[in-house]
Scaffold this active site. Structure first.
Site, short mmCIF file in Angstrom:
data_model
loop_
_atom_site.label_atom_id
_atom_site.label_comp_id
_atom_site.label_asym_id
_atom_site.label_seq_id
_atom_site.Cartn_x
_atom_site.Cartn_y
_atom_site.Cartn_z
CG HIS A 178 -2.01 1.36 1.27
ND1 HIS A 178 -3.12 0.86 1.02
CD2 HIS A 178 -2.16 2.41 1.96
CE1 HIS A 178 -3.48 2.35 0.58
NE2 HIS A 178 -2.93 2.78 2.04
CG ASP A 233 10.24 7.33 -22.32
OD1 ASP A 233 10.86 7.71 -21.95
OD2 ASP A 233 9.73 8.96 -22.12
CG HIS A 268 10.34 15.67 -17.55
ND1 HIS A 268 10.10 14.19 -16.96
CD2 HIS A 268 12.16 15.27 -17.11
CE1 HIS A 268 10.87 13.46 -17.60
NE2 HIS A 268 12.01 14.58 -18.15
CE1 TYR A 319 9.87 16.13 -20.26
CE2 TYR A 319 8.92 16.42 -22.30
CZ TYR A 319 9.45 16.59 -21.53
OH TYR A 319 10.68 17.51 -21.97
CG ASN A 332 8.43 8.97 -18.38
OD1 ASN A 332 9.15 8.17 -18.74
ND2 ASN A 332 9.52 10.00 -19.18
#
Length: 128
Positions: A20, A28, A98, A120, A122
């Site tokens: 949890h 990527d 980022h 981007y 990810n």
């Protein structure tokens, strides 16, 4: 033999061992994976599989509390952001820069690398 669902034994182990609020990063092909974090490389070729393919497979078998994405994804790849929010309609999304994403990645339980080429692409899954 398993009938369906996720067949990759390493990914199955990672999901089973994730607790949890743990973080799982799905990235990527070019994302800089921090040293010392378990890395599962699923990349076959450019675009196979994508981050979206991978999170869809995980979503069917795993409790996702929320998803962390970057503001840069929303700006550079709005279609991917839309696809993610549509694929995960009951999951909350948190937006970070980022740089913040890369900093937080160091706390991930594991990083799953895909062949995704979308800028981007990810994401981080926060385990439910």
């Amino acid at each position: 033999m398993k009938r369906g669902g996720i067949l990759n034994p390493t990914l199955n182990r990672i999901l089973t061992e994730t607790g949890h609020t743990d973080l799982l990063t799905i990235c990527d092909r070019g994302f800089p994976v921090p040293m010392g974090i378990e890395r599962l490389d699923l990349a076959l070729t450019d675009g196979i599989p994508t981050v979206l393919d991978t999170v869809r497979a995980i979503y069917g078998e795993f409790e996702i509390d929320s998803i962390i994405v970057t503001e840069e994804m929303r700006q550079a790849s709005p279609e991917r952001y839309r696809e993610l929010t549509e694929a995960l309609p009951d999951v909350a999304f948190r937006i970070v820069s980022h740089q913040q994403f890369k900093d937080i990645c160091g706390e991930s339980r594991a990083v799953i690398r895909t062949g995704d080429t979308i800028p981007y692409a990810n994401i981080m899954i926060v385990s439910g």
